[in-house]
Enzyme design. Structure first.
Site, PDB file in Angstrom:
ATOM      1  N   GLU A  60       0.838  -1.199   0.000  1.00  0.00           N
ATOM      2  CA  GLU A  60       0.000   0.000   0.000  1.00  0.00           C
ATOM      3  C   GLU A  60       0.876   1.254   0.000  1.00  0.00           C
ATOM      4  OE1 GLU A  60      -3.648   1.705   2.781  1.00  0.00           O
ATOM      5  OE2 GLU A  60      -1.894   0.805   3.738  1.00  0.00           O
ATOM      6  N   LYS A 133     -10.574  -0.261  -0.760  1.00  0.00           N
ATOM      7  CA  LYS A 133     -10.456  -0.530   0.676  1.00  0.00           C
ATOM      8  C   LYS A 133     -11.790  -0.313   1.389  1.00  0.00           C
ATOM      9  CE  LYS A 133      -7.194   0.540   4.430  1.00  0.00           C
ATOM     10  NZ  LYS A 133      -5.998   1.360   4.753  1.00  0.00           N
ATOM     11  N   CYS A 166      -4.193  -3.203   4.267  1.00  0.00           N
ATOM     12  CA  CYS A 166      -3.761  -2.707   5.572  1.00  0.00           C
ATOM     13  C   CYS A 166      -4.779  -2.996   6.671  1.00  0.00           C
ATOM     14  CB  CYS A 166      -3.436  -1.224   5.457  1.00  0.00           C
ATOM     15  SG  CYS A 166      -2.324  -0.603   6.741  1.00  0.00           S
TER      16      CYS A 166
END
Length: 334
Positions: A60, A133, A166
Site C-alpha cells: 500500500e 479498501k 492494511c
C-alpha cells in the site's frame, strides 16, 4: 513448503515475491512518476533474480506515498485504466507475471473523497481484480469506504486470490468473506507504521487459520521523516503457522512457495477445526446437517443496518476532527 524461500517455480503451486518497498517521500506529480518507474524496474529485476516467480506484490502507498498534506489533492490522484496502471499492466505482460499494485484512486463522484485501491494484473496485462479498501484506517485516513465488496479472481498455480488493504486485515469478517467466496490465497498490502507491528503478525496468522487459506502480507519499510514502517513481509500456511517472515529492511524481497491445492484439500478433508464449515453447520454430529443459524446478533444487526455497540454513545472519537478533517462529509482536501 519450507521456510527458506525459493527462486524456482515449484512443480505444483507457485512462487510468490512480496517487495518491502521503501516508503516513498512524494511531494509532486513527478515524484509519483518516478515511483511508478521504480516499481516497474523492481518488478523486472525480481523476475530476473527469481525466474520462477509468478506473483509479485507491492505494498500500500508504494505508488503515491503518504504525504498527508497533499494526498487528497487532484494532482496526487490516479485512475484505474490511467497511464500509471497501464504502465504496470505492460510490465506484467513483459515479465509474464501477476502483479499486485496500490493506488489512491480518484472517485468517479466528484462530491466524494478518493478511494484507496488495489489492483491485480495478470500476465496478459489485464486488470483481473479491482478492489477498494472497505475499512480505511480511521481516524487517520480520509478515504471513502469501498463499494466493490471483496472480489476474488483466479491466480497462478490453482489459486483463488483476494486482496485486502492494511487495516482491512484487522477485520476478521473480511478474511472470512474472501474465503466464503472461494479465496485460498489472501493478500494483504499495507503501509503500517510500528504502532501495530505485533498485531500485524497476529492477524496475518489468524486470518489464515480461521479460514484454512494461505496469507501473503507485505508492508512498506523505512522512515519518511514522520513514521517508521516496519516491513516484515509474512507468508502464513493455512494452519496459521508462519512459513516465511521478513525483517525490517527496505528492499527486502520475501519469497515463498505456495500450494493452493493443500488448502483446498484441508477444506475438503478436515473434520476437526474445519471452522469455516462449522460456522453454518453447528453440531452436525447430533443434528444431521447441523444447525444453520449461528444466532449471532451482530451479523443480523449488520445485515439490517442496525449495528450498534452497547458503549457507542459514549465513545470519544467517531470522526476525523482529531486530524483536522471536517465533519460535514462531502469532498474535501482538493
Amino acid at each position: 513448503m519450507g521456510s527458506i524461500g525459493s527462486i524456482g517455480k515449484p512443480i505444483e503451486g507457485f512462487l510468490v515475491a512480496a517487495i518491502q518497498f521503501p516508503v516513498p517521500i512524494v511531494n509532486s506529480k513527478k515524484d509519483i512518476e518516478n515511483n511508478v518507474q521504480s516499481i516497474i524496474r523492481t518488478l523486472h529485476a525480481t523476475k530476473a533474480g527469481y525466474p520462477g516467480v509468478e506473483l509479485i506484490i507491492f505494498p500500500e502507498y508504494s505508488t503515491q506515498g503518504l504525504n498527508t498534506a497533499k494526498w487528497l489533492s487532484e494532482e496526487f490522484l490516479l485512475d484505474v485504466g490511467g497511464k500509471e496502471t497501464e504502465a504496470y499492466a505492460q510490465a506484467c505482460k513483459e515479465a509474464k507475471v501477476y502483479g499486485v499494485f496500490s493506488i489512491m484512486e480518484r472517485n468517479p463522484d466528484p462530491n466524494k473523497n478518493p478511494y484507496n485501491t488495489a489492483i491485480i494484473i495478470n500476465p496478459k496485462g489485464e486488470i483481473i481484480l479491482h478492489y477498494r479498501k472497505l475499512f480505511p484506517w480511521n481516524p487517520i485516513e480520509p478515504w471513502y469506504p469501498g463499494d466493490k465488496g471483496m472480489p476474488v479472481c483466479d491466480g497462478p498455480g490453482g489459486s483463488k486470490l483476494a486482496v485486502c488493504i492494511c487495516h482491512d486485515g484487522m477485520i476478521p469478517e473480511l478474511a472470512r468473506e474472501a474465503a466464503y467466496k472461494g479465496c485460498n490465497v489472501y493478500i494483504r498490502i499495507s503501509g503500517y507504521s510500528t504502532q501495530v507491528n505485533d498485531q500485524w503478525i497476529l492477524t496475518n496468522r489468524s486470518n489464515a487459520w480461521h479460514n484454512l487459506m494461505y496469507t501473503v502480507s507485505v508492508n512498506l519499510a523505512g522512515y519518511d521523516n514522520v513514521f517508521y514502517y516496519f516491513g516484515e513481509g509474512q507468508i502464513c500456511n493455512f494452519d496459521g503457522t508462519t512459513l516465511v517472515q521478513g525483517h525490517r529492511n527496505p528492499w527486502e524481497i520475501v519469497t515463498g512457495e505456495i500450494y493452493p491445492k493443500m488448502a483446498d484439500n484441508a477444506r475438503l478433508s478436515w473434520g476437526l477445526e474445519n471452522n469455516i464449515y462449522n460456522l453454518g453447520h453447528r453440531g452436525y454430529v447430533a443434528k444431521p446437517g447441523g444447525e444453520p443459524d449461528a444466532g449471532l446478533t451482530y451479523i443480523k444487526d449488520l445485515a439490517a443496518s442496525k449495528y450498534k455497540l452497547p458503549w457507542e454513545d459514549h465513545m470519544q472519537i467517531k470522526d476525523g476532527s482529531i486530524y483536522g478533517y471536517p465533519t460535514s462529509g462531502g469532498r474535501f482536501g482538493k
